[in-house]
Design a protein around this motif. Structure first.
Motif, PDB file in Angstrom:
ATOM      1  N   MET A  51       7.676   4.453   5.266  1.00 15.50           N
ATOM      2  CA  MET A  51       6.878   4.663   4.064  1.00 15.50           C
ATOM      3  C   MET A  51       6.770   3.378   3.247  1.00 15.50           C
ATOM      4  SD  MET A  51       5.115   6.947   2.935  1.00 15.50           S
ATOM      5  CE  MET A  51       4.405   7.775   1.581  1.00 15.50           C
ATOM      6  N   SER A  52       7.758   2.514   3.350  1.00 18.91           N
ATOM      7  CA  SER A  52       7.728   1.251   2.605  1.00 18.91           C
ATOM      8  C   SER A  52       6.579   0.343   3.057  1.00 18.91           C
ATOM      9  CB  SER A  52       9.059   0.518   2.726  1.00 18.91           C
ATOM     10  OG  SER A  52       9.284   0.145   4.065  1.00 18.91           O
ATOM     11  N   ASN A  53       6.069   0.530   4.281  1.00 17.48           N
ATOM     12  CA  ASN A  53       4.916  -0.242   4.736  1.00 17.48           C
ATOM     13  C   ASN A  53       3.677   0.075   3.900  1.00 17.48           C
ATOM     14  OD1 ASN A  53       6.447   0.409   7.632  1.00 17.48           O
ATOM     15  ND2 ASN A  53       5.847  -1.715   7.296  1.00 17.48           N
ATOM     16  N   ILE A  54       3.651   1.256   3.303  1.00 14.43           N
ATOM     17  CA  ILE A  54       2.530   1.675   2.464  1.00 14.43           C
ATOM     18  C   ILE A  54       2.812   1.427   0.991  1.00 14.43           C
ATOM     19  CG2 ILE A  54       1.125   3.662   1.767  1.00 14.43           C
ATOM     20  CD1 ILE A  54       1.651   4.780   4.597  1.00 14.43           C
ATOM     21  N   THR A  55       4.025   1.658   0.546  1.00 19.83           N
ATOM     22  CA  THR A  55       4.338   1.608  -0.886  1.00 19.83           C
ATOM     23  C   THR A  55       4.780   0.240  -1.403  1.00 19.83           C
ATOM     24  OG1 THR A  55       6.604   2.341  -0.474  1.00 19.83           O
ATOM     25  CG2 THR A  55       4.956   4.040  -0.945  1.00 19.83           C
ATOM     26  N   ASP A  56       5.043  -0.731  -0.545  1.00 19.34           N
ATOM     27  CA  ASP A  56       5.481  -2.049  -1.013  1.00 19.34           C
ATOM     28  C   ASP A  56       4.424  -2.774  -1.838  1.00 19.34           C
ATOM     29  OD1 ASP A  56       8.022  -1.914  -0.069  1.00 19.34           O
ATOM     30  OD2 ASP A  56       7.678  -3.159   1.695  1.00 19.34           O
ATOM     31  N   ASN A  57       3.160  -2.503  -1.598  1.00 19.93           N
ATOM     32  CA  ASN A  57       2.076  -3.194  -2.295  1.00 19.93           C
ATOM     33  C   ASN A  57       1.217  -2.237  -3.113  1.00 19.93           C
ATOM     34  OD1 ASN A  57       2.716  -5.738  -1.144  1.00 19.93           O
ATOM     35  ND2 ASN A  57       1.772  -5.062   0.746  1.00 19.93           N
ATOM     36  N   ILE A  58       1.818  -1.245  -3.706  1.00 15.75           N
ATOM     37  CA  ILE A  58       1.055  -0.248  -4.471  1.00 15.75           C
ATOM     38  C   ILE A  58       0.746  -0.782  -5.865  1.00 15.75           C
ATOM     39  CG2 ILE A  58       3.010   1.027  -5.424  1.00 15.75           C
ATOM     40  CD1 ILE A  58       1.373   3.579  -4.547  1.00 15.75           C
ATOM     41  N   GLY A  59      -0.407  -0.421  -6.383  1.00 19.81           N
ATOM     42  CA  GLY A  59      -0.806  -0.887  -7.706  1.00 19.81           C
ATOM     43  C   GLY A  59      -1.826   0.031  -8.342  1.00 19.81           C
ATOM     44  N   ILE A  60      -2.236  -0.347  -9.534  1.00 12.65           N
ATOM     45  CA  ILE A  60      -3.215   0.431 -10.284  1.00 12.65           C
ATOM     46  C   ILE A  60      -4.286  -0.512 -10.805  1.00 12.65           C
ATOM     47  CG2 ILE A  60      -1.968   0.299 -12.476  1.00 12.65           C
ATOM     48  CD1 ILE A  60      -2.904   3.285 -12.866  1.00 12.65           C
TER      49      ILE A  60
END
Length: 136
Positions: free
Chosen positions: A38-47
């Protein structure tokens, strides 16, 4: 004074009522020999916040730090910039991408970006990435 405060409050609320917010992330490929997590998706999360039909600005998580980013939409493509909050001019990345509407407000966004300046070894290698965005 009271009327001015109420007018400003009404304008502020109206601005957010018609606002277009988006949640974005870039999917990172795991290192060789590692499994997808899941960190492959959430490491670069933003708004992001869409200022108008063409300009979007926001912040995205990059490891332990946060980067500022912006987009300018041109027809079906967008031009993007991204930089960390410190040493912005030295670490600026520019790129181009495309938002493909998949379902309702969900978008898949392939993009290519590269550093504006060379690194210490004289390299300026770009990266082709796949992003996902949800607008609400």
């Amino acid at each position: 004074m009271k009327k001015m405060f109420l007018t400003m409050a009404l304008a502020f609320v109206t601005m957010f009522a018609s606002a277009q917010f988006m949640v974005v992330t870039t999917i990172d490929q795991p290192e060789e020999g590692a499994d997808w997590e899941m960190s492959n998706i959430t490491d670069n999360i933003g708004i992001g916040y869409q200022l108008n039909d063409k300009i979007t600005v926001g912040a995205v998580k990059s490891g332990e730090d946060y980067n500022l980013w912006g987009r300018y939409k041109i027809n079906f493509l967008y031009i993007s910039v991204q930089a960390p909050t410190d040493s912005i001019a030295d670490n600026l990345r520019v790129g181009v991408g495309y938002s493909l509407k998949v379902w309702k407000d969900l978008y898949v966004e392939p993009n290519y970006s590269m550093p504006l300046n060379e690194d210490s070894e004289g390299n300026r290698e770009g990266a082709l990435k796949l992003g996902v965005a949800y607008r609400f």
